[in-house]
Write a protein that holds these residues in place. Structure first.
Motif: not given
Length: 655
Positions: A95, A104-106, A124, A126-127, A131, A138
């Motif tokens: 975060e 937040k990104y995973r 990635i 995103d929310r 994305d 990245w």
């Protein structure tokens, strides 16, 4: 920026899918620490590598990569017991704040053994929505959040701190991080770009022959630059290998000593010593046997012998009294007989007889002669009793000496038992020598590569001067262009800018490092100011009077605190709210300096502090102290099964 969750699937020793909550707690009071406990080889460093790999991919500076290509490194990271058809997967949820709102990104990276094209698959989220565009860019995006160049200031281990503490100048990784942090890389990149622009403009102004000559010089310059970059990368890799080899040599030497190698080297001397001690023990036992075969056992019946002596003396006295009485009676009888012959009156004779009977000693009629010892037997019994006293004293001295010798024998036998057997000793000795030879080989390789790089750098500088001189002689002389002239002025300005920027940034860094060091050291009278050299970033210490404090005056623990203060100060100068992760956080610090870090550094290092510790670093007392201060948000134990070669992450700590 905060790490919230790390997912490991078939990565290193972590088999299957394991999810770790990394989020700190902030319920009014911040609990920033996420504590991991694990034994050596249990997967602590793998967790650090997983975070780096998730963030930076092929650019990640992981501990076990070495000179491996990215594809080979990914294959190496796949758990060897991964079921067929399953992938290896890393997920890092974090975060950070955008426009005052948390986002937040995973990061999701997946691959299999021997990945296609030597790459992983990056996604990635995103929310909660993928994305793809962000995944494509990245590398550029993560540089805005946690630049690779400064990541070693926030993700580091105890060996890095120890190396930084022992060296006079920071190692290359820290130096590059400092340059990136201070913005010096930007100034250098601007200077290089400006030089490229000048060369491009000169090429536009040159005629065909001059352009061809310029291009030939530029090609040589490019080849020199490529060769220099390759040698520079090779030198960094070999230096890293050398550091690893030095650690392995140190570990092999410590193992050799710890497992009895040193004692095994003296095994023959110990065995000779043991034989000598055993011979002396046997001599003392022979002396004891002589006593036992003599009169020593009579000590067991000493009271009986003393009673016999008394009985013998009583019987002897009885015999003397009996003989005396018999003699007196015979004499009295003859006397009375003579008196009767002399017609002595009977009344007077009776009185004389009564008197003689009264004066004659009486005997104990109940006395029985049990022993009836003669004089020789009584004398022998007397000598035996006198000798028993001496015999007992000397026997006890021999027995005490025998006990002491036996203890020496036991200690020597224990030393030999601790010593490794010859085969194990040879193995440990060979390992130590192999590690030493590998370290020596790498030292030679590093020195050769360093010289090659220096020669290439000299060649590169010479080619640059040649290109500059050629342009000035053949183009600038005939074609004075405003851009080229202004570029020269800008290059001078950039040099001044870099110098002023360095001084300004270093001044702020010196203040932060001084404050951090004095705070951690808790000795305000030892160091008053820390100065950072503008060229090689070495640290100089000064007391309140302005006198230099030599670094060798600091203890090993104080040097490590200085290294931690340096890293902490750099992180504070960056003005970035980033998580701090420390592998092997306490290293070889003594108890007092451990206490300083526990109380002052860990709870305040960042809004999120990830600690990866063994049971000998953050021990029961230290973890309880952190719990009492409500500084720990989460605790995990890395439970390693050597038979299955896998690690399971479980809640809790060693205690």
């Amino acid at each position: 920026m905060k790490f919230l969750e790390l997912v490991l699937q078939n990565f290193g020793p972590y088999i299957g899918r394991q999810t770790i909550d990394l989020s700190p707690k902030d319920d009014g009071e911040l609990a920033p620490i996420v504590l991991f406990g694990g034994m050596n080889g249990g997967g602590k460093t793998t967790l650090m590598d997983a975070i780096r790999l998730a963030l930076y991919g092929h650019r990640a500076q992981c501990s076990t990569r070495g000179n491996l290509s990215y594809g080979d490194f990914l294959t190496q990271c796949v758990n060897r017991r991964t079921p067929a058809g399953e992938t290896t997967r890393l997920e890092l949820l974090f975060e950070h704040i955008i426009d005052d709102r948390p986002v937040k990104y995973r990061i999701v990276r997946t691959w299999t053994a021997n990945p296609k094209d030597g790459k992983d698959s990056l996604g990635i989220i995103d929310r909660e929505w993928p994305d793809p565009a962000l995944a494509e860019t990245w590398d550029e995006y993560i540089e805005n959040l946690l630049p690779l160049g400064i990541s070693n200031l926030f993700l580091f281990d105890g060996e890095q701190v120890k190396e930084l503490a022992e060296l006079d100048a920071p190692p290359p990784l820290v130096t590059s991080a400092i340059q990136s942090l201070l913005g010096l890389e930007l100034a250098e990149r601007l200077a290089v770009d400006l030089e490229i622009l000048v060369n491009r403009k000169r090429k536009e102004l040159a005629d065909a022959a001059e352009r061809e000559a310029l291009e030939e010089i530029e090609q040589r310059l490019e080849r020199c630059q490529q060769e220099f970059d390759a040698l520079d990368a090779e030198l960094k890799a070999k230096t890293k290998e050398l550091d690893r080899a030095m650690r392995l040599e140190r570990d092999a030497t410590e193992t050799f000593r710890a497992e009895g190698g040193k004692i095994a080297g003296e095994r023959s001397r110990l065995e000779e010593k043991l034989d000598e001690q055993r011979r002396e023990v046997e001599q003392q036992r022979d002396r004891l046997r002589e006593w036992v075969s003599g009169t020593l056992p009579l000590l067991m019946v000493r009271p009986l012998l003393e009673a016999a002596q008394r009985q013998g003396e009583a019987e002897r006295q009885f015999k003397i009294d009996r003989l005396l009485r018999s003699t007196l009676l015979e004499r009295d009888a003859r006397l009375l007989e003579q008196l009767e012959l002399l017609k002595f009156p009977k009344t007077k004779l009776a009185k004389i007889q009564a008197f003689l009977q009264q004066e004659t000693p009486q005997l104990d009629k109940d006395m029985e002669l049990w022993l009836d010892l003669d004089d020789r037997q009584r004398e022998r019994l007397h000598r035996i009793l006198e000798g028993l006293e001496t015999c007992q004293t000397e026997a006890e001295a021999v027995r005490e000496r025998l006990r002491q010798l036996q203890e020496k024998v036991d200690r020597t036998e224990q030393q030999i038992a601790v010593a490794a057997p010859p085969e194990e000793y040879n193995r440990l000795f060979d390992n130590m020598n192999l590690a030493k030879e590998e370290r020596q080989r790498l030292e030679v390789a590093v020195e050769v590569t360093r010289r090659q790089r220096q020669q290439c750098e000299d060649k590169l500088l010479k080619t640059r001067r040649e290109l500059k001189n050629y342009g000035e002689e053949h183009i600038d002389r005939h074609n004075v262009d405003r851009i080229i002239q202004m570029s020269k002025r800008v290059q001078g300005t950039l040099t001044q800018f870099r110098h002023q920027l360095t001084l300004r940034k270093l001044n702020k860094l010196e203040i932060e490092v001084t404050e951090c060091f004095r705070y951690l050291l808790h000795k305000s009278n030892l160091v008053h100011r820390v100065v950072v050299d503008a060229e090689d970033f070495t640290l100089s210490l000064f007391d309140r009077t302005g006198q230099s404090v030599p670094k060798h005056r600091l203890s090993a623990g104080e040097k490590q605190l200085l290294a931690i203060a340096f890293l902490w100060g750099l992180a504070r100068v960056s003005e970035r709210q980033l998580p701090v992760a420390i592998d092997t956080p306490l290293g070889r610090l003594d108890s007092s300096h451990r206490q300083n870090l526990i109380e002052r550094y860990f709870p305040a290092a960042s809004q999120q502090v990830i600690l990866l510790s063994t049971d000998t670093e953050i021990r029961e007392a230290e973890v309880q102290q952190l719990r009492d201060r409500d500084a720990i948000a989460r605790e995990y134990l890395l439970e390693y099964n050597p038979k299955k070669e896998q690690t399971i992450v479980k809640p809790g700590y060693f205690w």
